[in-house]
Design an enzyme around this catalytic site. Structure first.
Site, short mmCIF file in Angstrom:
data_model
loop_
_atom_site.label_atom_id
_atom_site.label_comp_id
_atom_site.label_asym_id
_atom_site.label_seq_id
_atom_site.Cartn_x
_atom_site.Cartn_y
_atom_site.Cartn_z
N GLY A 97 0.77 -1.42 0.06
CA GLY A 97 -0.06 0.06 0.07
C GLY A 97 0.83 1.25 0.00
N ASN A 125 1.14 2.36 -6.63
CA ASN A 125 0.04 2.75 -5.99
C ASN A 125 -0.49 4.34 -6.24
OD1 ASN A 125 -0.28 0.15 -4.92
ND2 ASN A 125 1.31 0.67 -3.24
N ASP A 208 -4.67 -12.68 -8.14
CA ASP A 208 -4.76 -11.23 -8.16
C ASP A 208 -4.17 -10.61 -9.49
OD1 ASP A 208 -2.15 -10.58 -7.81
OD2 ASP A 208 -2.31 -9.50 -5.88
#
Length: 233
Positions: A97, A125, A208
């Protein structure tokens, strides 16, 4: 470097999944920063405590999300260094993140070490969240400048990144150019695209579609090593 059409389609399909996972993990990043970084040193303690450090400063791609720490590409780089009997310790300071803004805020803490080389992998990100390109560029500039201020001798390797086209062609292409532009401006070594040969390949990514498998991490390690090797030998 150019992403294949297949890469673009797959990355676009999974970008929302990745974005959601990053948002969830970011809330835990600040509180877990010290814990993760404390465990991040990948050497087995067989080197001198005064060994210069290669700092891998980045996102979940560097942290090795979904894998054992020993499978992430910084640990694989340590294995290469050990096999050549070179006196460097690798520190994996990747956090899931992480954005350029949060990375800038964390820089003081990670530079409390004898950092000789920094591999800077940030921005993915930002791009997936549509952060202002100027903000991303400015944050990366500040990270580079502050790292050099803390250690004028530090060698910085900038890991280039590309994003799916769902943010629009202009945003995507301008984002890609941030990395070579900064590398030229600050005379940095550049990894053109960290995920070269891995992005968009289902066999090399986890479910993912974004985070590399252990095999994919080996390819990342080889990509990084091609640029890093001349600085450590």
């Amino acid at each position: 470097m150019k992403i294949t059409n297949l890469s673009i389609l797959i990355l676009a399909a999974f970008s929302l999944i990745f974005l959601n996972s990053c948002k969830n993990s970011e809330s835990d990043s600040a509180s877990s920063s010290e814990e993760i970084s404390t465990e991040a040193k990948t050497s087995e303690g067989n080197k001198s405590e005064e060994a210069p450090i290669i700092l891998f400063f980045g996102t979940s791609l560097t942290a090795g999300l979904g894998l054992d720490t020993a499978e992430a590409y910084p640990a694989l780089i340590q294995q290469k260094i050990d096999s050549l009997d070179l006196n460097y310790d690798v520190v994996n300071a990747g956090l899931s993140g992480e954005t350029t803004a949060s990375g800038l805020n964390r820089l003081d803490w990670v530079f409390k070490q004898n950092v000789s080389i920094m591999v800077l992998e940030l921005g993915a990100n930002d791009g997936l969240r549509g952060v202002s390109l100027e903000e991303t560029r400015t944050n990366l500039k500040k990270i580079i400048e502050e790292a050099k201020a803390k250690n004028p001798e530090v060698k910085i390797i900038l890991a280039g990144m590309q994003i799916p086209p769902n943010m629009g062609e202009e945003y995507t292409s301008t984002f890609k150019e941030i990395y070579p532009d900064l590398a030229q401006k600050y005379d940095l070594e550049l990894i053109p695209f960290l995920l070269e040969g891995v992005a968009g390949d289902p066999d090399l990514n986890q479910q993912d579609g974004i985070h590399p498998t252990a095999e994919g991490q080996h390819i990342l390690a080889n990509t990084v090593w091609e640029v890093l090797k001349d600085d450590v030998q």
